[in-house]
Design a protein around this motif. Structure first.
Motif, PDB file in Angstrom:
ATOM      1  N   ASP A   1     -46.616   4.897 -19.247  1.00 54.77           N
ATOM      2  CA  ASP A   1     -47.331   6.159 -19.414  1.00 54.77           C
ATOM      3  C   ASP A   1     -48.219   6.463 -18.208  1.00 54.77           C
ATOM      4  N   ILE A   2     -48.923   5.469 -17.721  1.00 56.66           N
ATOM      5  CA  ILE A   2     -49.810   5.652 -16.570  1.00 56.66           C
ATOM      6  C   ILE A   2     -49.014   6.042 -15.330  1.00 56.66           C
ATOM      7  N   PHE A   3     -47.881   5.405 -15.117  1.00 64.82           N
ATOM      8  CA  PHE A   3     -47.099   5.686 -13.917  1.00 64.82           C
ATOM      9  C   PHE A   3     -46.264   6.952 -14.036  1.00 64.82           C
TER      10      PHE A   3
ATOM     11  N   SER B   1     -51.209  10.506 -11.548  1.00 67.26           N
ATOM     12  CA  SER B   1     -52.487  11.063 -11.101  1.00 67.26           C
ATOM     13  C   SER B   1     -53.590  10.015 -10.987  1.00 67.26           C
ATOM     14  N   THR B   2     -53.392   8.864 -11.588  1.00 70.04           N
ATOM     15  CA  THR B   2     -54.381   7.786 -11.518  1.00 70.04           C
ATOM     16  C   THR B   2     -54.717   7.428 -10.081  1.00 70.04           C
ATOM     17  N   PHE B   3     -53.763   7.558  -9.192  1.00 69.91           N
ATOM     18  CA  PHE B   3     -53.938   7.093  -7.820  1.00 69.91           C
ATOM     19  C   PHE B   3     -54.162   8.221  -6.823  1.00 69.91           C
TER      20      PHE B   3
ATOM     21  N   ILE C   1     -52.683   2.203   1.357  1.00 72.39           N
ATOM     22  CA  ILE C   1     -53.397   3.399   0.918  1.00 72.39           C
ATOM     23  C   ILE C   1     -53.695   3.243  -0.567  1.00 72.39           C
ATOM     24  N   TYR C   2     -54.955   3.441  -0.941  1.00 70.82           N
ATOM     25  CA  TYR C   2     -55.358   3.282  -2.329  1.00 70.82           C
ATOM     26  C   TYR C   2     -55.511   4.606  -3.061  1.00 70.82           C
ATOM     27  N   ASN C   3     -55.741   5.680  -2.342  1.00 69.42           N
ATOM     28  CA  ASN C   3     -55.877   7.003  -2.940  1.00 69.42           C
ATOM     29  C   ASN C   3     -54.951   7.953  -2.201  1.00 69.42           C
TER      30      ASN C   3
ATOM     31  N   GLN D   1     -41.002   6.516  -4.541  1.00 67.56           N
ATOM     32  CA  GLN D   1     -41.165   5.306  -3.727  1.00 67.56           C
ATOM     33  C   GLN D   1     -42.608   4.795  -3.782  1.00 67.56           C
ATOM     34  N   GLN D   2     -43.573   5.696  -3.687  1.00 72.25           N
ATOM     35  CA  GLN D   2     -44.977   5.294  -3.746  1.00 72.25           C
ATOM     36  C   GLN D   2     -45.322   4.715  -5.117  1.00 72.25           C
ATOM     37  N   LYS D   3     -44.793   5.307  -6.177  1.00 69.71           N
ATOM     38  CA  LYS D   3     -45.026   4.770  -7.521  1.00 69.71           C
ATOM     39  C   LYS D   3     -44.494   3.347  -7.625  1.00 69.71           C
ATOM     40  N   MET D   4     -43.322   3.103  -7.055  1.00 69.52           N
ATOM     41  CA  MET D   4     -42.742   1.760  -7.087  1.00 69.52           C
ATOM     42  C   MET D   4     -43.614   0.768  -6.305  1.00 69.52           C
ATOM     43  N   GLU D   5     -44.157   1.204  -5.170  1.00 70.93           N
ATOM     44  CA  GLU D   5     -45.030   0.342  -4.370  1.00 70.93           C
ATOM     45  C   GLU D   5     -46.299  -0.015  -5.137  1.00 70.93           C
ATOM     46  N   VAL D   6     -46.896   0.981  -5.791  1.00 72.91           N
ATOM     47  CA  VAL D   6     -48.121   0.744  -6.554  1.00 72.91           C
ATOM     48  C   VAL D   6     -47.836  -0.189  -7.727  1.00 72.91           C
ATOM     49  N   GLN D   7     -46.737   0.036  -8.426  1.00 72.41           N
ATOM     50  CA  GLN D   7     -46.384  -0.838  -9.544  1.00 72.41           C
ATOM     51  C   GLN D   7     -46.231  -2.283  -9.078  1.00 72.41           C
TER      52      GLN D   7
END
Length: 90
Positions: A38-40, A44-46, A67-69, A77-83
């Motif tokens: 749900d978060i991913f 918008s969390t990031f 990058i944190y924000n 791709q960015q979502k996968m990196e954050v996960q």
């Protein structure tokens, strides 16, 4: 920090539900797979916080580093990196 803030401010989690080492280092957020998904989904969390037109992704990170924000919605791709970065904490 962004995930912790999201959980405390928008997801009704309590600080006491997080696990920390004796040295005070975060070890786990204790999230279910449904909560993570749900978060991913929103992503918008990031995104950067503050003024509506804020686009300063390097406020708390260095150019060329992690990058944190993000100033825009996360790409797939960015979502996968954050996960991947957060996996040890869930």
């Amino acid at each position: 920090m962004q995930l912790g803030r999201e959980l405390l401010v928008n997801r009704d989690k309590r600080f006491a539900s997080f696990t920390f080492s004796p040295a005070g280092i975060l070890e786990s957020f204790h999230l279910t797979s449904h909560e993570i998904r749900d978060i991913f989904q929103t992503g918008s969390t990031f995104e950067t916080r503050g003024c509506p037109q804020c686009n300063r992704p390097y406020y708390d990170s260095r150019p060329g580093g992690t990058i944190y924000n993000y100033a825009t919605p996360l790409s797939h791709q960015q979502k996968m990196e954050v996960q991947k970065l957060l996996q040890p904490f869930v």
